[in-house]
Design a protein around this motif. Structure first.
Motif, PDB file in Angstrom:
ATOM      1  N   THR A 131       0.942  -1.141   0.066  1.00  0.00           N
ATOM      2  CA  THR A 131      -0.116  -0.074  -0.074  1.00  0.00           C
ATOM      3  C   THR A 131       0.803   1.206   0.039  1.00  0.00           C
ATOM      4  OG1 THR A 131      -1.576  -1.227   1.220  1.00  0.00           O
ATOM      5  CG2 THR A 131      -1.837   1.291   1.202  1.00  0.00           C
ATOM      6  N   MET A 132       1.965   1.428   0.795  1.00  0.00           N
ATOM      7  CA  MET A 132       2.863   2.337   0.844  1.00  0.00           C
ATOM      8  C   MET A 132       3.385   2.634  -0.571  1.00  0.00           C
ATOM      9  SD  MET A 132       4.837   1.856   4.412  1.00  0.00           S
ATOM     10  CE  MET A 132       6.204   3.168   4.171  1.00  0.00           C
ATOM     11  N   ASP A 133       3.673   1.557  -1.272  1.00  0.00           N
ATOM     12  CA  ASP A 133       4.389   1.671  -2.601  1.00  0.00           C
ATOM     13  C   ASP A 133       3.290   2.443  -3.495  1.00  0.00           C
ATOM     14  OD1 ASP A 133       6.272   1.090  -4.651  1.00  0.00           O
ATOM     15  OD2 ASP A 133       5.445  -0.608  -5.285  1.00  0.00           O
ATOM     16  N   LEU A 134       2.042   1.630  -3.576  1.00  0.00           N
ATOM     17  CA  LEU A 134       0.979   2.185  -4.409  1.00  0.00           C
ATOM     18  C   LEU A 134       0.713   3.553  -4.440  1.00  0.00           C
ATOM     19  CD1 LEU A 134      -1.508  -0.779  -4.097  1.00  0.00           C
ATOM     20  CD2 LEU A 134      -0.222   0.041  -6.242  1.00  0.00           C
ATOM     21  N   LEU A 135       0.810   4.070  -2.895  1.00  0.00           N
ATOM     22  CA  LEU A 135       0.433   5.467  -2.753  1.00  0.00           C
ATOM     23  C   LEU A 135       1.928   6.402  -2.470  1.00  0.00           C
ATOM     24  CD1 LEU A 135      -2.021   4.755   0.481  1.00  0.00           C
ATOM     25  CD2 LEU A 135      -2.515   5.204  -2.247  1.00  0.00           C
ATOM     26  N   ASP A 136       2.939   5.816  -2.885  1.00  0.00           N
ATOM     27  CA  ASP A 136       4.125   6.509  -2.897  1.00  0.00           C
ATOM     28  C   ASP A 136       4.373   7.220  -1.516  1.00  0.00           C
ATOM     29  OD1 ASP A 136       6.571   7.172  -4.109  1.00  0.00           O
ATOM     30  OD2 ASP A 136       5.770   9.186  -4.810  1.00  0.00           O
ATOM     31  N   ILE A 137       4.274   6.698  -0.504  1.00  0.00           N
ATOM     32  CA  ILE A 137       4.527   6.906   0.858  1.00  0.00           C
ATOM     33  C   ILE A 137       5.829   6.263   1.246  1.00  0.00           C
ATOM     34  CG2 ILE A 137       3.991   6.927   3.327  1.00  0.00           C
ATOM     35  CD1 ILE A 137       1.032   6.506   2.213  1.00  0.00           C
ATOM     36  N   SER A 138       6.800   7.262   1.545  1.00  0.00           N
ATOM     37  CA  SER A 138       7.965   6.835   2.182  1.00  0.00           C
ATOM     38  C   SER A 138       8.153   6.355   3.620  1.00  0.00           C
ATOM     39  CB  SER A 138       9.128   7.746   1.853  1.00  0.00           C
ATOM     40  OG  SER A 138       9.086   8.843   2.715  1.00  0.00           O
ATOM     41  N   ILE A 139       9.050   5.457   4.019  1.00  0.00           N
ATOM     42  CA  ILE A 139       9.162   5.189   5.471  1.00  0.00           C
ATOM     43  C   ILE A 139       9.553   6.638   6.168  1.00  0.00           C
ATOM     44  CG2 ILE A 139      10.762   4.110   6.997  1.00  0.00           C
ATOM     45  CD1 ILE A 139      10.191   1.650   5.524  1.00  0.00           C
ATOM     46  N   ASP A 140      10.273   7.447   5.619  1.00  0.00           N
ATOM     47  CA  ASP A 140      10.576   8.621   6.432  1.00  0.00           C
ATOM     48  C   ASP A 140       9.197   9.440   6.611  1.00  0.00           C
ATOM     49  OD1 ASP A 140      13.162   8.345   6.483  1.00  0.00           O
ATOM     50  OD2 ASP A 140      13.669   9.306   4.606  1.00  0.00           O
ATOM     51  N   GLU A 141       8.272   9.288   5.705  1.00  0.00           N
ATOM     52  CA  GLU A 141       7.084  10.074   5.675  1.00  0.00           C
ATOM     53  C   GLU A 141       6.308   9.310   6.903  1.00  0.00           C
ATOM     54  OE1 GLU A 141       4.413  11.271   2.182  1.00  0.00           O
ATOM     55  OE2 GLU A 141       6.038   9.945   1.361  1.00  0.00           O
ATOM     56  N   VAL A 142       6.085   8.058   6.976  1.00  0.00           N
ATOM     57  CA  VAL A 142       5.705   7.331   8.182  1.00  0.00           C
ATOM     58  C   VAL A 142       6.033   7.617   9.605  1.00  0.00           C
ATOM     59  CG1 VAL A 142       4.978   5.168   8.998  1.00  0.00           C
ATOM     60  CG2 VAL A 142       4.680   5.281   6.602  1.00  0.00           C
ATOM     61  N   ILE A 143       7.341   7.442   9.552  1.00  0.00           N
ATOM     62  CA  ILE A 143       8.242   7.948  10.926  1.00  0.00           C
ATOM     63  C   ILE A 143       7.746   9.319  11.212  1.00  0.00           C
ATOM     64  CG2 ILE A 143      10.302   8.479  11.965  1.00  0.00           C
ATOM     65  CD1 ILE A 143      11.448   5.950  10.375  1.00  0.00           C
ATOM     66  N   ASP A 144       7.931  10.473  10.369  1.00  0.00           N
ATOM     67  CA  ASP A 144       7.514  11.796  10.630  1.00  0.00           C
ATOM     68  C   ASP A 144       6.069  11.845  10.965  1.00  0.00           C
ATOM     69  OD1 ASP A 144       8.020  14.627  10.491  1.00  0.00           O
ATOM     70  OD2 ASP A 144       6.603  14.608   8.835  1.00  0.00           O
ATOM     71  N   TYR A 145       5.170  11.006  10.214  1.00  0.00           N
ATOM     72  CA  TYR A 145       3.626  11.043  10.643  1.00  0.00           C
ATOM     73  C   TYR A 145       3.721  10.755  12.304  1.00  0.00           C
ATOM     74  CZ  TYR A 145      -1.149   9.846  11.108  1.00  0.00           C
ATOM     75  OH  TYR A 145      -2.500   9.589  11.479  1.00  0.00           O
ATOM     76  N   TYR A 146       4.282   9.655  12.604  1.00  0.00           N
ATOM     77  CA  TYR A 146       3.968   8.949  13.916  1.00  0.00           C
ATOM     78  C   TYR A 146       4.615   9.857  14.985  1.00  0.00           C
ATOM     79  CZ  TYR A 146       1.187   5.262  12.520  1.00  0.00           C
ATOM     80  OH  TYR A 146       0.055   4.474  12.145  1.00  0.00           O
ATOM     81  N   ASN A 147       5.765  10.459  14.692  1.00  0.00           N
ATOM     82  CA  ASN A 147       6.357  11.332  15.527  1.00  0.00           C
ATOM     83  C   ASN A 147       5.646  12.787  15.682  1.00  0.00           C
ATOM     84  OD1 ASN A 147       8.294   9.758  16.006  1.00  0.00           O
ATOM     85  ND2 ASN A 147       9.864  10.501  14.420  1.00  0.00           N
ATOM     86  N   HIS A 148       4.970  13.217  15.100  1.00  0.00           N
ATOM     87  CA  HIS A 148       3.992  14.427  15.091  1.00  0.00           C
ATOM     88  C   HIS A 148       2.517  14.349  15.276  1.00  0.00           C
ATOM     89  CE1 HIS A 148       7.675  15.368  13.030  1.00  0.00           C
ATOM     90  NE2 HIS A 148       7.473  16.342  13.941  1.00  0.00           N
ATOM     91  N   ARG A 149       2.091  13.119  15.496  1.00  0.00           N
ATOM     92  CA  ARG A 149       0.664  13.193  15.763  1.00  0.00           C
ATOM     93  C   ARG A 149       0.384  13.169  16.918  1.00  0.00           C
ATOM     94  NH1 ARG A 149      -1.500   7.583  16.660  1.00  0.00           N
ATOM     95  NH2 ARG A 149       0.237   6.272  17.259  1.00  0.00           N
TER      96      ARG A 149
END
Length: 117
Positions: free
Chosen positions: A99-117
């Protein structure tokens, strides 16, 4: 407990029991709720709970002391962790990465998202 149509109720009850063991609400070598107690708590037929307990006994997660009740085994937590980690890494994580690949979501984006929620 809310049951889904995705899998058999006895399997969902088995997962509920395994969650209680992982959360250490049901500790190893300690008596766990009887079939009737758990059936009343979950509002299901005792036969369904018995089927779940049979399934857990086959996996050596719980054991029965005849006339006394059911107990979580000493190796229950380790066995559950090993099984669930294997399932997550081999099945669920693959779906997440696809799903990350299909939506072009990087691991860095995921980490950033969880660090700032």
């Amino acid at each position: 407990m809310q049951f889904t149509n995705e899998k058999a109720i006895y399997l969902q009850i088995g997962e509920y029991a395994m969650d209680r063991i992982l959360l250490e609400e049901w500790r190893s070598a300690e008596k766990i709720p009887s079939v009737r107690e758990l059936a009343a708590d979950l509002e299901v037929n005792p036969n369904t709970v018995m089927r779940a307990y049979d399934h857990l006994q086959q996996q050596e997660i719980i054991y029965n002391k005849r006339g006394i009740g059911f107990f979580a085994s000493d190796k229950a937590k380790a066995h559950i962790l090993k099984t669930r980690k294997h399932h997550f890494l081999n099945e669920e994580l693959a779906i997440v990465f696809r799903t990350m690949d299909l939506l072009d979501i990087s691991i860095d984006e995921v980490i950033d998202y969880y660090n700032h929620r």
